[in-house]
Design a protein around this motif. Sequence first.
Motif, short mmCIF file in Angstrom:
data_model
loop_
_atom_site.label_atom_id
_atom_site.label_comp_id
_atom_site.label_asym_id
_atom_site.label_seq_id
_atom_site.Cartn_x
_atom_site.Cartn_y
_atom_site.Cartn_z
N UNK A 93 53.69 16.83 40.65
CA UNK A 93 53.00 18.02 40.16
C UNK A 93 53.76 19.31 40.36
N UNK A 94 55.05 19.23 40.71
CA UNK A 94 55.83 20.43 40.97
C UNK A 94 56.08 21.27 39.72
N UNK A 95 55.81 20.73 38.56
CA UNK A 95 55.97 21.48 37.32
C UNK A 95 54.63 21.92 36.74
N UNK A 121 49.87 37.88 46.58
CA UNK A 121 49.37 36.56 46.92
C UNK A 121 50.37 35.51 46.45
N UNK A 122 50.15 34.26 46.84
CA UNK A 122 51.10 33.19 46.56
C UNK A 122 50.37 31.98 46.00
N UNK A 123 50.99 31.31 45.05
CA UNK A 123 50.48 30.06 44.49
C UNK A 123 51.53 28.97 44.69
N UNK A 124 51.09 27.73 44.73
CA UNK A 124 52.01 26.61 44.90
C UNK A 124 51.49 25.38 44.19
N UNK A 125 52.41 24.53 43.77
CA UNK A 125 52.04 23.25 43.17
C UNK A 125 53.05 22.20 43.61
N UNK A 126 52.61 20.97 43.58
CA UNK A 126 53.50 19.87 43.93
C UNK A 126 53.07 19.14 45.18
#
Length: 173
Positions: A93-95, A121-126
């Motif tokens: 899910x990093x993309x 703020x910060x968002x993240x995926x993967x």
Amino acid sequence: GLSSNGTVVAVGDNEYGQCNVDGWTNIIQVAAGLYHTVGLKSNGTVLAVGYNDHGECNVGSWTNIIQVATGGYHTVGVKSNGTVVTIGDNDHGQCDVGGWTGIVQVAAGWYHTVGTKSNGTVVASGANWWDMCSVSGWTNIIQVSAGLGHTVGLKWDGTVIAVGANWWGECRV
């Protein structure tokens, strides 16, 4: 390395052609993944060389890019409108950044991607195996960096915050 005249130099393992940057011009930023190298041109387009089994070098159609980052097998770009484009391995899910907006800077780890928003703020995926994507409560961040299994954020006041694997003390800030 990025030269002051906009050209790029590279040394090291070149098994997949990741050092084949001769002839690159008008480059304003470079990023290196596991086996690929990416260059951002002054006109907002992107170049890439090296290992491409996951499509991580297929950036030729990207435009209006203001910053690039590379992970193990994926490439990330911030567009001038604050959205993010990615290409390459997405097994974890990093993309998955399709809904991201207001992004001013990105970083890519081995299997995760992190974005700094204009509001701090910060968002993240993967992959989140060691909580390296546990950044939803971060505020006042001006820059992020992503490693193999950890994420680091620089706050407006110069302090640092980190989450994720702490094998060698990389999160002791």
